[in-house]
Design a protein around this motif. Sequence first.
Motif, PDB file in Angstrom:
ATOM      1  N   GLY A 156      -4.052   8.025  -2.705  1.00 33.68           N
ATOM      2  CA  GLY A 156      -3.584   7.426  -2.631  1.00 33.68           C
ATOM      3  C   GLY A 156      -2.053   8.485  -3.187  1.00 33.68           C
ATOM      4  N   LYS A 157      -0.801   8.182  -2.892  1.00 37.28           N
ATOM      5  CA  LYS A 157      -0.194   8.494  -3.554  1.00 37.28           C
ATOM      6  C   LYS A 157      -0.566   9.288  -4.622  1.00 37.28           C
ATOM      7  N   GLN A 158      -0.540   9.469  -5.705  1.00 31.09           N
ATOM      8  CA  GLN A 158      -1.176  10.235  -6.814  1.00 31.09           C
ATOM      9  C   GLN A 158      -1.593  11.380  -5.897  1.00 31.09           C
ATOM     10  N   ALA A 159      -3.085  11.262  -5.180  1.00 27.74           N
ATOM     11  CA  ALA A 159      -3.598  12.688  -5.021  1.00 27.74           C
ATOM     12  C   ALA A 159      -2.578  13.483  -4.321  1.00 27.74           C
ATOM     13  N   GLU A 160      -1.414  12.489  -3.337  1.00 29.15           N
ATOM     14  CA  GLU A 160      -0.639  12.861  -2.659  1.00 29.15           C
ATOM     15  C   GLU A 160       0.067  14.662  -3.425  1.00 29.15           C
ATOM     16  N   ILE A 161       0.743  13.594  -4.516  1.00 31.44           N
ATOM     17  CA  ILE A 161       1.818  14.637  -5.124  1.00 31.44           C
ATOM     18  C   ILE A 161       1.265  15.283  -6.570  1.00 31.44           C
ATOM     19  N   GLU A 162      -0.105  14.948  -6.743  1.00 29.03           N
ATOM     20  CA  GLU A 162      -0.960  16.231  -6.811  1.00 29.03           C
ATOM     21  C   GLU A 162      -1.161  17.672  -6.252  1.00 29.03           C
ATOM     22  N   TYR A 163      -1.266  16.995  -5.129  1.00 26.22           N
ATOM     23  CA  TYR A 163      -2.184  18.639  -4.041  1.00 26.22           C
ATOM     24  C   TYR A 163      -0.964  19.110  -4.321  1.00 26.22           C
ATOM     25  N   LEU A 164       0.696  18.151  -4.235  1.00 28.84           N
ATOM     26  CA  LEU A 164       1.534  19.134  -3.562  1.00 28.84           C
ATOM     27  C   LEU A 164       2.060  19.755  -4.673  1.00 28.84           C
ATOM     28  N   GLN A 165       1.992  19.433  -5.956  1.00 32.96           N
ATOM     29  CA  GLN A 165       2.495  20.006  -6.943  1.00 32.96           C
ATOM     30  C   GLN A 165       1.619  21.803  -6.882  1.00 32.96           C
ATOM     31  N   LEU A 166       0.316  21.160  -7.288  1.00 31.44           N
ATOM     32  CA  LEU A 166      -0.813  21.765  -6.946  1.00 31.44           C
ATOM     33  C   LEU A 166      -0.807  23.623  -6.323  1.00 31.44           C
ATOM     34  N   MET A 167       0.006  22.982  -4.861  1.00 33.03           N
ATOM     35  CA  MET A 167      -0.223  23.934  -3.786  1.00 33.03           C
ATOM     36  C   MET A 167       0.837  24.613  -3.477  1.00 33.03           C
ATOM     37  N   ILE A 168       1.686  24.200  -4.312  1.00 27.74           N
ATOM     38  CA  ILE A 168       3.682  25.171  -4.387  1.00 27.74           C
ATOM     39  C   ILE A 168       3.073  26.104  -5.857  1.00 27.74           C
ATOM     40  N   ILE A 169       2.470  25.622  -6.599  1.00 29.23           N
ATOM     41  CA  ILE A 169       2.538  26.410  -7.911  1.00 29.23           C
ATOM     42  C   ILE A 169       1.222  27.829  -7.249  1.00 29.23           C
ATOM     43  N   HIS A 170       0.393  27.218  -6.401  1.00 30.61           N
ATOM     44  CA  HIS A 170      -0.978  28.214  -5.833  1.00 30.61           C
ATOM     45  C   HIS A 170      -0.009  28.746  -4.926  1.00 30.61           C
ATOM     46  N   HIS A 171       0.898  28.727  -3.626  1.00 25.47           N
ATOM     47  CA  HIS A 171       1.813  29.116  -3.146  1.00 25.47           C
ATOM     48  C   HIS A 171       2.462  30.976  -3.404  1.00 25.47           C
ATOM     49  N   ASN A 172       2.715  30.044  -5.036  1.00 23.52           N
ATOM     50  CA  ASN A 172       4.234  31.317  -6.019  1.00 23.52           C
ATOM     51  C   ASN A 172       3.014  31.666  -5.961  1.00 23.52           C
ATOM     52  N   GLY A 173       2.312  32.470  -6.869  1.00 25.19           N
ATOM     53  CA  GLY A 173       1.130  33.176  -7.747  1.00 25.19           C
ATOM     54  C   GLY A 173       0.877  33.761  -6.108  1.00 25.19           C
ATOM     55  N   GLY A 174       0.690  33.327  -5.062  1.00 22.04           N
ATOM     56  CA  GLY A 174       0.119  33.958  -3.579  1.00 22.04           C
ATOM     57  C   GLY A 174       0.878  34.770  -3.270  1.00 22.04           C
ATOM     58  N   ILE A 175       2.684  34.428  -3.097  1.00 24.45           N
ATOM     59  CA  ILE A 175       3.537  35.069  -2.964  1.00 24.45           C
ATOM     60  C   ILE A 175       3.776  36.759  -3.439  1.00 24.45           C
ATOM     61  N   SER A 176       3.515  36.489  -4.608  1.00 23.50           N
ATOM     62  CA  SER A 176       4.058  37.675  -5.400  1.00 23.50           C
ATOM     63  C   SER A 176       2.808  38.727  -4.974  1.00 23.50           C
ATOM     64  N   MET A 177       1.247  37.694  -5.019  1.00 20.85           N
ATOM     65  CA  MET A 177       0.455  38.813  -4.275  1.00 20.85           C
ATOM     66  C   MET A 177       0.139  39.518  -3.169  1.00 20.85           C
ATOM     67  N   ALA A 178       0.598  38.671  -2.475  1.00 20.47           N
ATOM     68  CA  ALA A 178       1.303  39.540  -0.712  1.00 20.47           C
ATOM     69  C   ALA A 178       2.118  40.045  -0.953  1.00 20.47           C
ATOM     70  N   GLU A 179       3.587  39.711  -2.072  1.00 20.94           N
ATOM     71  CA  GLU A 179       4.854  40.998  -1.860  1.00 20.94           C
ATOM     72  C   GLU A 179       4.019  42.430  -2.162  1.00 20.94           C
ATOM     73  N   GLY A 180       2.928  42.332  -3.299  1.00 16.85           N
ATOM     74  CA  GLY A 180       2.728  42.667  -3.542  1.00 16.85           C
ATOM     75  C   GLY A 180       1.911  43.830  -2.702  1.00 16.85           C
ATOM     76  N   CYS A 181       1.084  43.252  -1.710  1.00 20.35           N
ATOM     77  CA  CYS A 181       0.652  44.320  -0.797  1.00 20.35           C
ATOM     78  C   CYS A 181       1.094  44.947  -0.111  1.00 20.35           C
ATOM     79  N   VAL A 182       2.171  44.165   0.067  1.00 18.49           N
ATOM     80  CA  VAL A 182       3.566  44.761   1.537  1.00 18.49           C
ATOM     81  C   VAL A 182       3.771  46.134   0.613  1.00 18.49           C
ATOM     82  N   LYS A 183       4.044  46.299  -0.519  1.00 16.37           N
ATOM     83  CA  LYS A 183       4.859  46.981  -1.180  1.00 16.37           C
ATOM     84  C   LYS A 183       3.640  48.499  -1.381  1.00 16.37           C
TER      85      LYS A 183
END
Length: 223
Positions: free
Chosen positions: A157-184
């Motif tokens: 339920g709500k707790q799973a939603e919060i866990e997922y959203l929090q983990l995925m924001i962290i995951h996306h931030n890490g992915g953005i750093s990697m993708a910016e590295g490739c762009v460069k």
Amino acid sequence: MTRTHWAAITAVVLALLFAGAATVASAGGGGDATSRTPSAGSADAGFARDMSVHHQQAVEMSFIVRDRTKDDEVRRLAYDVANTQANQRGMMLGWLDLWSLPKISTDSEPMAWMAQDGAQRGHGAHAGTGGHQVKDGSLMPGMATRTDLERLGKAGGKQAEIEYLQLMIIHHNGGISMAEGCVKLCTVDTERNLAQGMVDAQRSEIELMVDLLHKRGAEARTS
């Protein structure tokens, strides 16, 4: 067989289909992926390998939360993340096949390719794993640990939603750093364009996920 198993199988099939499509399109002159063959230690190959691993975990987390909540907004987001990242993963694996390069590197650390920028060597995410402590299945910045995934799988339920959203924001931030590295650092235009698209899309998704967290009385985490 559980819905999660079927979903995982579907993701693999999608990845294989898009890998084949990417290979055929490139071989037919549909892009510049064959105009030059990157080396195994290049940023192009390193990004394709590492981001494929990074993406696979995002797909896994998205399928987990789809089975743990009935909320339409979160399920729709999870579907979009899983579908997009499975497709992108297939493209990157297809390029590695096209270049006759291994999908797994046994002689270099994850993200070592980002240290090729001499000005960034030893700083932040551009140095090897970017100061990230590899532990409990978290190989690169942003990746969830096995403990994180276990906690997500047990929540509902709500707790799973919060866990997922929090983990995925962290995951996306890490992915953005990697993708910016490739762009460069990447030299293949098609791959650089894909990486820039990842940066733009994941920044937009982070804004959405922060909003979804606020609706649930929660905040984003940094780790």
